[in-house]
Design an enzyme around this catalytic site. Sequence first.
Site, PDB file in Angstrom:
ATOM      1  N   ASP A  24      -9.419  -9.695   8.703  1.00 36.43           N
ATOM      2  CA  ASP A  24      -8.911  -8.345   8.418  1.00 36.43           C
ATOM      3  C   ASP A  24      -9.906  -7.223   8.697  1.00 36.43           C
ATOM      4  O   ASP A  24      -9.503  -6.151   9.116  1.00 36.43           O
ATOM      5  CB  ASP A  24      -8.447  -8.261   6.957  1.00 36.43           C
ATOM      6  CG  ASP A  24      -7.525  -7.071   6.690  1.00 36.43           C
ATOM      7  OD1 ASP A  24      -6.591  -6.854   7.481  1.00 36.43           O
ATOM      8  OD2 ASP A  24      -7.746  -6.355   5.701  1.00 36.43           O
ATOM      9  N   LYS A  43      -9.682  -2.311   1.322  1.00 33.58           N
ATOM     10  CA  LYS A  43      -9.356  -1.183   2.209  1.00 33.58           C
ATOM     11  C   LYS A  43     -10.153   0.074   1.839  1.00 33.58           C
ATOM     12  O   LYS A  43     -10.627   0.799   2.709  1.00 33.58           O
ATOM     13  CB  LYS A  43      -7.861  -0.888   2.142  1.00 33.58           C
ATOM     14  CG  LYS A  43      -6.981  -2.072   2.489  1.00 33.58           C
ATOM     15  CD  LYS A  43      -7.220  -2.538   3.888  1.00 33.58           C
ATOM     16  CE  LYS A  43      -6.222  -3.634   4.268  1.00 33.58           C
ATOM     17  NZ  LYS A  43      -6.432  -4.081   5.644  1.00 33.58           N
ATOM     18  N   HIS A  86     -10.634  -2.386  11.330  1.00 33.79           N
ATOM     19  CA  HIS A  86      -9.547  -3.236  10.821  1.00 33.79           C
ATOM     20  C   HIS A  86      -9.339  -4.387  11.818  1.00 33.79           C
ATOM     21  O   HIS A  86      -8.347  -4.430  12.530  1.00 33.79           O
ATOM     22  CB  HIS A  86      -8.288  -2.369  10.712  1.00 33.79           C
ATOM     23  CG  HIS A  86      -7.169  -2.986   9.942  1.00 33.79           C
ATOM     24  ND1 HIS A  86      -5.861  -2.558  10.057  1.00 33.79           N
ATOM     25  CD2 HIS A  86      -7.133  -3.990   9.041  1.00 33.79           C
ATOM     26  CE1 HIS A  86      -5.080  -3.254   9.259  1.00 33.79           C
ATOM     27  NE2 HIS A  86      -5.828  -4.146   8.634  1.00 33.79           N
ATOM     28  N   SER A 131      -1.456  -3.682  10.040  1.00 27.62           N
ATOM     29  CA  SER A 131      -1.089  -4.617   8.979  1.00 27.62           C
ATOM     30  C   SER A 131       0.217  -5.322   9.331  1.00 27.62           C
ATOM     31  O   SER A 131       1.171  -4.689   9.777  1.00 27.62           O
ATOM     32  CB  SER A 131      -0.906  -3.856   7.671  1.00 27.62           C
ATOM     33  OG  SER A 131      -2.088  -3.164   7.361  1.00 27.62           O
ATOM     34  N   ARG A 159       2.087 -12.098  -0.515  1.00 26.42           N
ATOM     35  CA  ARG A 159       0.744 -12.424  -0.034  1.00 26.42           C
ATOM     36  C   ARG A 159       0.194 -13.694  -0.645  1.00 26.42           C
ATOM     37  O   ARG A 159       0.521 -14.047  -1.773  1.00 26.42           O
ATOM     38  CB  ARG A 159      -0.202 -11.267  -0.413  1.00 26.42           C
ATOM     39  CG  ARG A 159       0.142  -9.925   0.232  1.00 26.42           C
ATOM     40  CD  ARG A 159      -0.444  -9.825   1.608  1.00 26.42           C
ATOM     41  NE  ARG A 159       0.027  -8.669   2.362  1.00 26.42           N
ATOM     42  CZ  ARG A 159      -0.577  -8.220   3.468  1.00 26.42           C
ATOM     43  NH1 ARG A 159      -1.662  -8.815   3.922  1.00 26.42           N
ATOM     44  NH2 ARG A 159      -0.095  -7.198   4.123  1.00 26.42           N
ATOM     45  N   CYS A 215       0.729  -7.480  11.733  1.00 25.79           N
ATOM     46  CA  CYS A 215       0.956  -7.579  13.177  1.00 25.79           C
ATOM     47  C   CYS A 215       0.163  -8.714  13.821  1.00 25.79           C
ATOM     48  O   CYS A 215      -0.035  -8.720  15.041  1.00 25.79           O
ATOM     49  CB  CYS A 215       0.651  -6.252  13.856  1.00 25.79           C
ATOM     50  SG  CYS A 215       1.820  -4.956  13.400  1.00 25.79           S
ATOM     51  N   ARG A 249       0.846  -1.190   0.000  1.00 31.82           N
ATOM     52  CA  ARG A 249       0.000   0.000   0.000  1.00 31.82           C
ATOM     53  C   ARG A 249       0.890   1.251   0.000  1.00 31.82           C
ATOM     54  O   ARG A 249       1.973   1.253   0.555  1.00 31.82           O
ATOM     55  CB  ARG A 249      -0.916   0.006   1.227  1.00 31.82           C
ATOM     56  CG  ARG A 249      -2.061  -1.003   1.139  1.00 31.82           C
ATOM     57  CD  ARG A 249      -3.016  -0.885   2.330  1.00 31.82           C
ATOM     58  NE  ARG A 249      -2.399  -1.331   3.549  1.00 31.82           N
ATOM     59  CZ  ARG A 249      -1.886  -0.556   4.477  1.00 31.82           C
ATOM     60  NH1 ARG A 249      -1.927   0.778   4.348  1.00 31.82           N
ATOM     61  NH2 ARG A 249      -1.321  -1.057   5.554  1.00 31.82           N
ATOM     62  N   TYR A 277      -1.258  -3.490  -6.959  1.00 34.58           N
ATOM     63  CA  TYR A 277      -1.122  -4.192  -5.671  1.00 34.58           C
ATOM     64  C   TYR A 277      -2.458  -4.240  -4.912  1.00 34.58           C
ATOM     65  O   TYR A 277      -3.202  -3.253  -4.871  1.00 34.58           O
ATOM     66  CB  TYR A 277      -0.044  -3.522  -4.802  1.00 34.58           C
ATOM     67  CG  TYR A 277      -0.043  -4.095  -3.408  1.00 34.58           C
ATOM     68  CD1 TYR A 277       0.516  -5.352  -3.163  1.00 34.58           C
ATOM     69  CD2 TYR A 277      -0.676  -3.448  -2.357  1.00 34.58           C
ATOM     70  CE1 TYR A 277       0.451  -5.923  -1.894  1.00 34.58           C
ATOM     71  CE2 TYR A 277      -0.739  -4.006  -1.091  1.00 34.58           C
ATOM     72  CZ  TYR A 277      -0.171  -5.242  -0.865  1.00 34.58           C
ATOM     73  OH  TYR A 277      -0.252  -5.802   0.380  1.00 34.58           O
TER      74      TYR A 277
HETATM   75  P1  GDP Z   1      -1.884  -9.393   9.730  1.00 35.01           P
HETATM   76  O1  GDP Z   1      -1.321  -8.663   8.561  1.00 35.01           O
HETATM   77  O2  GDP Z   1      -2.271  -8.483  10.857  1.00 35.01           O
HETATM   78  O3  GDP Z   1      -2.968 -10.325   9.355  1.00 35.01           O
HETATM   79  O4  GDP Z   1      -0.679 -10.255  10.334  1.00 35.01           O
HETATM   80  P2  GDP Z   1      -0.299 -11.805  10.127  1.00 35.01           P
HETATM   81  O5  GDP Z   1      -1.124 -12.691  10.994  1.00 35.01           O
HETATM   82  O6  GDP Z   1      -0.267 -12.123   8.684  1.00 35.01           O
HETATM   83  O7  GDP Z   1       1.179 -11.794  10.710  1.00 35.01           O
HETATM   84  C1  GDP Z   1       2.162 -10.916  10.204  1.00 35.01           C
HETATM   85  C2  GDP Z   1       3.517 -11.419  10.595  1.00 35.01           C
HETATM   86  O8  GDP Z   1       3.627 -11.473  12.023  1.00 35.01           O
HETATM   87  C3  GDP Z   1       3.796 -12.831  10.091  1.00 35.01           C
HETATM   88  O9  GDP Z   1       5.126 -12.910   9.670  1.00 35.01           O
HETATM   89  C4  GDP Z   1       3.570 -13.687  11.306  1.00 35.01           C
HETATM   90  O10 GDP Z   1       4.329 -14.858  11.273  1.00 35.01           O
HETATM   91  C5  GDP Z   1       3.968 -12.778  12.456  1.00 35.01           C
HETATM   92  N1  GDP Z   1       3.195 -13.092  13.682  1.00 35.01           N
HETATM   93  C6  GDP Z   1       1.857 -13.274  13.779  1.00 35.01           C
HETATM   94  N2  GDP Z   1       1.486 -13.591  15.047  1.00 35.01           N
HETATM   95  C7  GDP Z   1       2.634 -13.602  15.778  1.00 35.01           C
HETATM   96  C8  GDP Z   1       2.922 -13.860  17.159  1.00 35.01           C
HETATM   97  O11 GDP Z   1       2.043 -14.145  17.972  1.00 35.01           O
HETATM   98  N3  GDP Z   1       4.227 -13.743  17.549  1.00 35.01           N
HETATM   99  C9  GDP Z   1       5.225 -13.425  16.658  1.00 35.01           C
HETATM  100  N4  GDP Z   1       6.466 -13.340  17.123  1.00 35.01           N
HETATM  101  N5  GDP Z   1       4.986 -13.185  15.347  1.00 35.01           N
HETATM  102  C10 GDP Z   1       3.714 -13.266  14.911  1.00 35.01           C
HETATM  103  P1  PGA Z   2      -3.138  -7.113   6.574  1.00 29.42           P
HETATM  104  O1  PGA Z   2      -3.969  -6.629   5.283  1.00 29.42           O
HETATM  105  O2  PGA Z   2      -3.730  -6.284   7.658  1.00 29.42           O
HETATM  106  O3  PGA Z   2      -3.457  -8.561   6.625  1.00 29.42           O
HETATM  107  O4  PGA Z   2      -1.673  -6.840   6.424  1.00 29.42           O
HETATM  108  C1  PGA Z   2      -3.493  -5.913   4.235  1.00 29.42           C
HETATM  109  C2  PGA Z   2      -3.142  -4.493   4.575  1.00 29.42           C
HETATM  110  O5  PGA Z   2      -3.570  -4.001   5.639  1.00 29.42           O
HETATM  111  O6  PGA Z   2      -2.456  -3.880   3.763  1.00 29.42           O
HETATM  112 MN    MN Z   3      -5.275  -5.204   6.814  1.00 32.63          MN
HETATM  113 MN    MN Z   4      -3.832 -10.473   7.460  1.00 32.53          MN
END
Ligand code: GDP
Ligand code: PGA
Ligand code: MN
Ligand code: MN
Length: 622
Positions: A299, A232, A252, A274, A403, A276, A84, A223
């Site tokens: 999400d 989004k 979110h 994002s 992704r 996290c 983004r 993207y």
């Molecule tokens: P989203 O973008 O908020 O959905 O985040 P994701 O679930 O895809 O996680 C983003 C990154 O953080 C990935 O590389 C995960 O492996 C890592 N991650 C997710 N949960 C945890 C956790 O509980 N502990 C740690 N250390 N890393 C995490």
């Molecule tokens: P994410 O979604 O929160 O899983 O990273 C895409 C984004 O927020 O860009």
């Molecule tokens: Mn997101």
């Molecule tokens: Mn995600």
Amino acid sequence: MTLVDTPLEESIGRQGAPTSDPALLAWVAEVAALTRPDRIVWANGSDAEWKALTDQLVDAGTITRLQAKPDSFLALSDPIDVARVEDRTFICSVDEADAGATNNWMDPALMKQIMTGLYDGCMRGRTMYVVPFCMGPFDAPVPKLGVEITDSEYVVISMKIMTRLGHKAIELIEAGQPWVKALHSLGAPLRPGQADVAWPCNETKYIVQFPEERAIWSFGSGYGGNALLGKKCYSLRIASAMARDEGWLAEHMLIMKLTSPEQQVHYVAAAFPSACGKTNLAMMEPTIPGWKVETLGDDIAWMTFGKDGRLYAVNPEYGLFGVAPGTGWATNPNAMRTIEQGHSLFTNVALTDDGDVWWEGMTDEPPAHLIDWRGRDWTPSGLDADGNTLASAGSPAAHPNSRFCTPITQCPILADEYADSVGVPISAILFGGRRKTTVPLVTQSRDWQQGVFMGATLSSETTAAATGAVGVVRRDPMAMLPFIGYDAGDYFAHWIDVGKGADADKLPKIFYVNWFRRDADGGFLWPGFGENSRVLKWIVERLDGSAAAVETPIGHVPAPGALDVDGLGLTVEQIEAALAVSPEEWAAEIPLIEEWFEHIGDTVPSTLRDELQSLKLRLGQG
Ligand code: GDP
Ligand code: PGA
Ligand code: MN
Ligand code: MN
């Protein structure tokens, strides 16, 4: 939109349009007259259409068919188009003040003038697709309809995964339901005979929301977050403005169903910025016996009060657009099971020699040879067979923001309630971010107001999900910094109002979590992933009043022994360090929060200023 003065018939006829809806036809004609595509195709989301488009994209070299997964493809983007673009994202409200301090703003008329110039002839040599879709179930009281016009086949197939794409949306539009106009172009017209590139895009990018008009104009990027406009742009930026006007929340947030060993069910929503941890938490496999997690969303959550006074959440999406790196059988087996089934589109991950995908964190050891996300040979050592250093040496094989895009219905732990347009009653809301220091593993707010304060002051390190520096701590209110479609202070006030209008007993309880705190050596203090079920257990036990907590200046944290750490293998000191509330660290946080409220300005509600004042008092600052 400024019309280009060309007779309709001269540009594109109406033949083949599956509707006679005058407003829809007029808009399609208007866009075609401006953008000048070679042809118009109305997408219907059918399997035949998916087959034709994926075949076409394979021929064009945009995607590669994976040999190892059914009906799955890999796309490698242009290296300038991987995330983004927050600095190119605008909220073009009529009044500048309505965009607030956290958004880029431009006068809507001026923005339209600039973008009309960019759109002029921008689809020459390409096909213009008209993509009707619905965010959330079709049978919602007011279905959230949209039509995306795009010149990207990649966008059409991604929209088929991520939204309810199909003729049903047109039928509802014809029945008079409101809909959002979402215009997208790669900004890469082709001259006659000009060869296309694998990933067309434009160096100039604009991601623009017109909140009053409920319209979206996107230019220059292919993207996901910039181009799949249902996600989004619509479901967060435009929907947050709708939610403010109509008394609901567009957030979110993941949505999950938690069942305790006693078969008690709780629904939990969680907002993390994002990259996290939303997708991981939403699909987690609990490590503690007897607990069960089912997924509703990973999400976005739309939350509305039900007749019973509780807050109900619906996931408007139809697919998962997950961060690939870090997703593996050890961390997120349910995501792996979801993509194993195929029908998925991967972007900017690495390709194995046997036609499968790979990314950092999928397995402990990388394969001996890969094609990296830039299309280059890649080996774990960075050397080729002759011992020469590869151009890819030292870089990850998959882009950090690569992704997987996959149908949510393939998730083996999808909750049955996913399909219910009423949604699920939320018991707890979690806010969280990525902080190496300061923020404890879990904190419970005293009440809704303090919970809103926690959300409004949420901080997190930046990630690869947006272009720009990674690892910089910034405030990311409710994990919505890039997505609030109006003034951030007004958004906080809306959250406060939502709480005021409700029965306090029925409101979700609010918690603040941090899976990412580090020890002195830089290692994670908390193992995370499935072990986060231990934190969820404490949260559920707080809801029924059975878990012990100690009061600290920032809220309630687990009392010694209250967090189930059975079999975890951490020392008491390690657990204490994860839960610690350090007065010094929080004293250092106060000026940052003050600066943040200063930045947002006068619209920060007095309730939140009072919360800050009492936090300062509790920390011994006067
Ligand atoms: P989203 O973008 O908020 O959905 O985040 P994701 O679930 O895809 O996680 C983003 C990154 O953080 C990935 O590389 C995960 O492996 C890592 N991650 C997710 N949960 C945890 C956790 O509980 N502990 C740690 N250390 N890393 C995490
Ligand atoms: P994410 O979604 O929160 O899983 O990273 C895409 C984004 O927020 O860009
Ligand atoms: Mn997101
Ligand atoms: Mn995600």
